[in-house]
Design a protein around this motif. Sequence first.
Motif, short mmCIF file in Angstrom:
data_model
loop_
_atom_site.label_atom_id
_atom_site.label_comp_id
_atom_site.label_asym_id
_atom_site.label_seq_id
_atom_site.Cartn_x
_atom_site.Cartn_y
_atom_site.Cartn_z
N ILE A 3 104.13 74.79 -50.96
CA ILE A 3 104.55 76.06 -50.37
C ILE A 3 103.42 76.64 -49.54
O ILE A 3 103.66 77.18 -48.46
N VAL A 4 102.22 76.49 -49.97
CA VAL A 4 101.10 77.11 -49.29
C VAL A 4 100.69 76.30 -48.07
O VAL A 4 100.41 76.84 -47.02
N THR A 5 100.64 75.01 -48.17
CA THR A 5 100.24 74.16 -47.06
C THR A 5 101.46 73.45 -46.53
O THR A 5 102.12 72.69 -47.22
N PRO A 6 101.76 73.65 -45.28
CA PRO A 6 102.95 73.01 -44.72
C PRO A 6 102.67 71.56 -44.40
O PRO A 6 101.56 71.18 -44.07
N GLU A 7 103.67 70.80 -44.45
CA GLU A 7 103.52 69.39 -44.15
C GLU A 7 103.72 69.16 -42.67
O GLU A 7 104.26 70.00 -41.96
N ILE A 8 103.30 68.01 -42.20
CA ILE A 8 103.35 67.67 -40.79
C ILE A 8 104.79 67.63 -40.32
O ILE A 8 105.10 68.08 -39.21
N GLY A 9 105.69 67.12 -41.06
CA GLY A 9 107.10 67.02 -40.67
C GLY A 9 107.70 68.41 -40.49
O GLY A 9 108.48 68.66 -39.56
N LEU A 10 107.33 69.32 -41.37
CA LEU A 10 107.84 70.68 -41.28
C LEU A 10 107.31 71.36 -40.01
O LEU A 10 108.05 72.02 -39.29
N ILE A 11 106.04 71.13 -39.74
CA ILE A 11 105.44 71.72 -38.55
C ILE A 11 106.12 71.14 -37.31
O ILE A 11 106.41 71.85 -36.36
N PHE A 12 106.36 69.81 -37.30
CA PHE A 12 106.99 69.16 -36.16
C PHE A 12 108.37 69.75 -35.91
O PHE A 12 108.72 70.13 -34.79
N TRP A 13 109.19 69.85 -36.95
CA TRP A 13 110.55 70.38 -36.78
C TRP A 13 110.54 71.88 -36.42
O TRP A 13 111.37 72.33 -35.63
#
Length: 164
Positions: A3-13
């Motif tokens: 929850i605190v650190t977003p993942e790369i896939g989430l950032i991409f989308w």
Amino acid sequence: MGIVTPEIGLIFWMLVIFGILIVLLRSFAWKPILTALHEREDSIESALRMADQAKLEMQQLKAGNEKLLADARLERDRILKEASDVANQLIEQAKNKANEEGGRMIMQAREAIQNEKNAALAEVKNTAAQLSIDIAERILRRELTDQPAQQQLVDSYLKEVKLN
């Protein structure tokens, strides 16, 4: 920790969706919004120009009203002066007429007094004459009752009257 650190896939989308949203907003929403903003800006400028024109017109109307008010005051003063002059003339005419009428009435009163005086003098003269006649008549009656007195009176009158 997801929850605190977003993942790369989430950032991409998120970036893809944000980009699509920007493209959609640019093509569909920004043009109408910018058009509405430009129209609003134009209407505000137009309203400001109209307000300036209205302000100028109000100043012109105010100046015109002040001129009309000054003209009306001058006209009022002129009318009041004329009315005062007319009133003074009427008062003067009334005084003159009253003086003439008073003089005429005084003359009539003097004539009436003179007529009354003449009538009174004539009456006094008539009364005096009547009294004189009455007195003379009484004297003559008394003297004419006596024959020698009558003769003496006739003789005295004849002496006074001289025939030429």
